[in-house]
Each structure stands twice: as structure tokens, then as C-alpha cells.
Write a protein that holds these residues in place. Structure first.
Motif, PDB file in Angstrom:
ATOM      1  N   PHE A  37       0.787  -1.252  -0.119  1.00  0.00           N
ATOM      2  CA  PHE A  37       0.125   0.177   0.051  1.00  0.00           C
ATOM      3  C   PHE A  37       0.859   1.257   0.228  1.00  0.00           C
ATOM      4  O   PHE A  37       0.298   2.292  -0.134  1.00  0.00           O
ATOM      5  N   GLY A  38       2.087   0.930  -0.051  1.00  0.00           N
ATOM      6  CA  GLY A  38       3.071   2.302   0.017  1.00  0.00           C
ATOM      7  C   GLY A  38       4.128   1.944   1.355  1.00  0.00           C
ATOM      8  O   GLY A  38       4.261   1.094   1.803  1.00  0.00           O
ATOM      9  N   ARG A  39       5.177   2.954   1.123  1.00  0.00           N
ATOM     10  CA  ARG A  39       6.520   2.762   1.887  1.00  0.00           C
ATOM     11  C   ARG A  39       6.348   2.957   3.359  1.00  0.00           C
ATOM     12  O   ARG A  39       6.174   2.053   4.045  1.00  0.00           O
ATOM     13  N   THR A  40       6.595   4.412   3.664  1.00  0.00           N
ATOM     14  CA  THR A  40       6.273   4.449   5.055  1.00  0.00           C
ATOM     15  C   THR A  40       5.057   4.800   5.686  1.00  0.00           C
ATOM     16  O   THR A  40       4.504   5.460   4.876  1.00  0.00           O
ATOM     17  N   PRO A  41       4.580   3.944   6.447  1.00  0.00           N
ATOM     18  CA  PRO A  41       3.272   4.237   7.040  1.00  0.00           C
ATOM     19  C   PRO A  41       3.183   5.418   7.788  1.00  0.00           C
ATOM     20  O   PRO A  41       4.124   5.545   8.838  1.00  0.00           O
ATOM     21  N   VAL A  42       2.110   6.138   7.669  1.00  0.00           N
ATOM     22  CA  VAL A  42       2.086   7.502   8.795  1.00  0.00           C
ATOM     23  C   VAL A  42       0.759   6.999   9.479  1.00  0.00           C
ATOM     24  O   VAL A  42      -0.410   7.012   8.876  1.00  0.00           O
TER      25      VAL A  42
END
Ligand code: NAD
Ligand code: MG
Length: 362
Positions: A37-42
Motif C-alpha cells: 500500500f506504500g512505503r512509510t506508514p503514517v
């Protein structure tokens, strides 16, 4: 595991799946590690969900060498503001978050609505996943893609439609919820049965004890069925053209009660009272049979919804409803029931019938 597909194949394919299960939050770890779903999770939490779930999620991700950005907002509706929205965007920019990263909303409807709007706006939109932790957010706010903050002129007046990539509804999260929050979510749960699925309404009646004790198997089935019903309505009306309005059953009268109470009563409680009043009014208007009204009342009684008295003045509720733009010439545009399990939009429901009902009840 119950899985609900939300099929949204309009101009763009916005389809996604909702996973409902006890412990499903653990699936986040491999899914975030795989970076699909993406690299770094926020990870966005409020003060309560940070302590309950956020910190342990961060620890587990650290073991996998993932270093998320954890952002925490104050608990409560006041965080759905342009100020908090702006400060989250600034914090993400400062931390170097890019369009390749992913926002994880970890909390109730406040965190979900706020984080979704942040995700939809940051650099014109980055991926977003929802981990709803209240019953209301699992059955309602995390499904359908409405995200927003409040402005002084009105609730949810600044927002967009922005769909998540996936929703993880963990039933075990509900065990720490205060009873009032459970009842608030249950108001929306029974609504789905009343507007769209008589069998589900009967299931709620038959399983009321297990629901009130948060039996995990029953609650998984309940949350999944609510998501299916909402997803079905939303997929036929993604941007709220018409059909989606049936989800507002009990809300027109409910909002008037909410305003009258000065927002001291919860939204869910007010909608629950609203549904009781409207069902009786539909029966008085000859639309809903006596036996269906009885079923409606039994479901609400068994689940302890709107069972207490209500300190309202019928005349004031009528005044508040008349200020609503849905009212004209002595009638109101309102969601009505012609059966338990079937809602209709009435374009001219007589206000005097609602008034008569209010006078009789309060
Ligand atoms: P909320 O997010 O404020 O959560 C209620 C309280 O429960 C908060 O104090 C929160 O910190 C706490 N909490 C959250 N998870 C918990 C847990 N597992 N255990 C213990 N405490 C927990 O409120 P809500 O009722 O979830 O959502 C209300 C919001 O949802 C409103 O802003 C409303 O406008 C919005 N909403 C949006 C939609 C939509 O379609 N987007 C639909 C319905 C409601
Ligand atoms: Mg509602």
C-alpha cells in the motif's frame, strides 16, 4: 474470515475490501512490511487509540525494521478541524512523507474522517487504509469514502469522497469501548436491518444477548453484514445521488433532537430515538403494519436502544425540523419504512403525523 468487497467501478476503479475478524489488526504487520500500500506508514491515532493500539503496532513494525511516522491528535470531535488537519499535513511534510507513502487511520470515526481527508489532500492524494476501532466506525464511517473536517458553519462541511485501499475491522478492539460508544454504534446497526434486511433485524433480535456481551463470532457476522449493506447502497450511489439517502433513516428527527439537547446526547442515541418516532409515525400514516412496528420496537428494546425517557418539548422539535431545508408546506422529505427491511424516500411525509406522535410519546 468475513470479507466484504466494496465494488466502486465508476469513472475510476475505487474498489477495495473490508476484512472483519477478531485479531485482524495483526494482518497489518505483513501487509505494511510487503509495502503493497506504500512505503512509510503514517499512523494517525488519537490519545486513546495511541495507548491502546498505536504504540504496540509501532513496536511490532520496528521488529520488522519499519519505522513509521506516528501522529497523535486529541480525542474527540474537536480534532475534526482545519487547524488539526493543517498541522498533520505540516508534520508529514516535515518528516519527508512522499506520494509513495501510506496513511493508516487507527481509531474511531473522528480519526478516520480526519485522516482520510489528510490522505486525500496531501500532495493531491496518497494511499490510505482504515483500521476502525469503534463499533460506529466499523459499521458506518469506515465504509463509503466520505471524509471531512468541521468548520464553524457546519459539521463535515469541508471534505471529499476518498476511498481507502483496504479496511481492517478488528472485533477484539471493541472490548475496551465504553458502553455508551457500543450503544451508539448499535443504533446504526439496527438501522441497516430496518432499511434493508428484515432477516438481519430478526437475527439481531434473536442474538441480542450475545451482541450486548460482544460475542466475537456474532459481532463479526454483525459488522460484516452492516458493511455489506452499506457497501451495496454506496456502490449503487457512490456520490450520493439518491439511494444513499436511505442511510439517513431516523436522522431527520434525530438531528432535531441532537440540536435540542445541545449535543449532550450522542448522535447514536438521537438517531435511535428518531427511528422509534419515525416507525410509529409510519404506522400511524398507515404505511407500516402493527406487527412490523412491534418487531421494530422489540429489536430496539432487546438491544436497550432509546429505552430511557427523553426530555424534549415536542413543539421545539417541530420548530427545529421546520428550519430544515427538507421541510415545506406542512410536509417533510424523510426516509420512511413500509416494512421492516424496506425503506422508501417519502417526499411529502405529513409533519402533523410526526407532531401527533411526539405529543403522544413525550
Ligand atoms: P470517536 O472517533 O470520537 O471515538 C469515540 C471515543 O472512543 C473516542 O474518545 C476514542 O478515543 C475512543 N476509542 C476509539 N476506539 C476505542 C477503543 N477500541 N476502545 C476504547 N476507546 C476507543 O467517535 P466515533 O463514534 O467512532 O465516530 C464519530 C465520528 O464519525 C463523527 O465525527 C461523525 O461525523 C463521523 N461519521 C462519519 C461517517 C462517514 O460516513 N464518514 C459516518 C458516520 C459518522
Ligand atoms: Mg449516523
Amino acid at each position: 474470515m468475513p470479507r466484504v468487497d466494496v465494488a466502486l467501478k465508476g469513472e475510476f476503479d475505487n474498489s477495495y475490501e473490508i476484512l472483519v475478524e477478531d485479531g485482524v489488526m495483526d494482518n497489518l504487520i505483513p501487509d505494511l512490511c510487503s509495502r503493497k500500500f506504500g512505503r512509510t506508514p503514517v499512523v494517525i491515532c488519537d490519545e486513546n487509540t495511541r495507548e491502546l493500539f498505536g504504540l504496540s503496532l509501532i513496536e511490532k513494525l520496528a521488529l520488522e525494521n519499519i519505522d513509521p511516522l506516528l501522529l497523535t491528535v486529541p480525542a474527540g470531535e474537536k480534532s475534526k478541524s482545519l487547524d488539526v488537519f493543517g498541522s498533520l499535513l505540516e508534520a508529514m511534510l516535515e518528516a519527508g512523507i512522499t506520494r509513495q507513502d501510506v496513511v493508516v487511520a487507527l481509531g474511531g470515526g473522528v480519526v478516520g474522517d480526519l485522516s482520510g481527508y489528510v490522505a486525500g489532500s496531501y500532495m493531491r492524494g496518497i494511499n490510505f487504509i482504515q483500521v476502525p476501532t469503534t463499533l460506529l466506525s466499523q459499521v458506518d464511517s469506515a465504509v463509503g469514502g466520505k471524509v471531512a473536517v468541521n468548520i464553524s458553519g457546519g459539521k463535515n462541511y469541508c471534505g471529499m469522497f476518498y476511498q481507502p485501499k483496504r479496511v481492517y475491522s478488528d472485533i477484539s478492539a471493541l472490548s475496551t469501548l465504553p458502553e455508551r460508544e457500543i450503544l451508539s454504534g448499535l443504533g446504526e446497526v439496527v438501522k441497516y436491518g430496518f432499511i434493508a434486511d428484515r432477516k438481519f433485524a430478526e437475527y439481531l433480535l434473536d442474538n441480542a444477548d450475545k451482541i450486548l456481551s460482544l460475542d466475537k463470532e456474532v459481532m463479526s457476522a454483525v459488522v460484516a453484514r452492516c458493511c455489506e449493506i452499506k457497501a451495496d447502497v454506496v456502490s449503487r450511489d457512490e456520490k450520493e445521488g439518491g439511494l444513499r439517502r436511505i442511510l439517513n433513516y431516523g436522522h431527520t428527527v434525530g438531528h432535531a433532537i441532537e440540536t435540542f439537547s445541545g449535543y449532550k446526547l450522542s448522535h447514536g442515541e438521537c438517531v435511535a430515538h428518531g427511528m422509534r418516532i419515525v416507525a410509529r409515525a409510519c404506522n400511524r400514516a398507515g404505511m407500516l403494519s402493527d406487527s412490523d412496528l412491534k418487531l421494530h420496537q422489540n429489536v430496539m428494546d432487546r438491544l436497550s436502544l432509546a429505552t430511557g425517557g427523553l426530555n424534549i418539548r415536542p413543539a421545539d422539535i417541530m420548530e427545529l425540523m421546520k428550519r430544515d431545508k427538507k421541510v415545506k408546506d406542512g410536509s417533510v422529505v424523510m426516509v420512511a419504512l413500509d416494512k421492516v427491511g424496506h425503506a422508501v424516500i417519502s417526499d411529502d411525509f405529513p409533519l402533523e403525523i410526526i407532531e401527533a406522535e411526539l405529543n403522544e410519546m413525550y
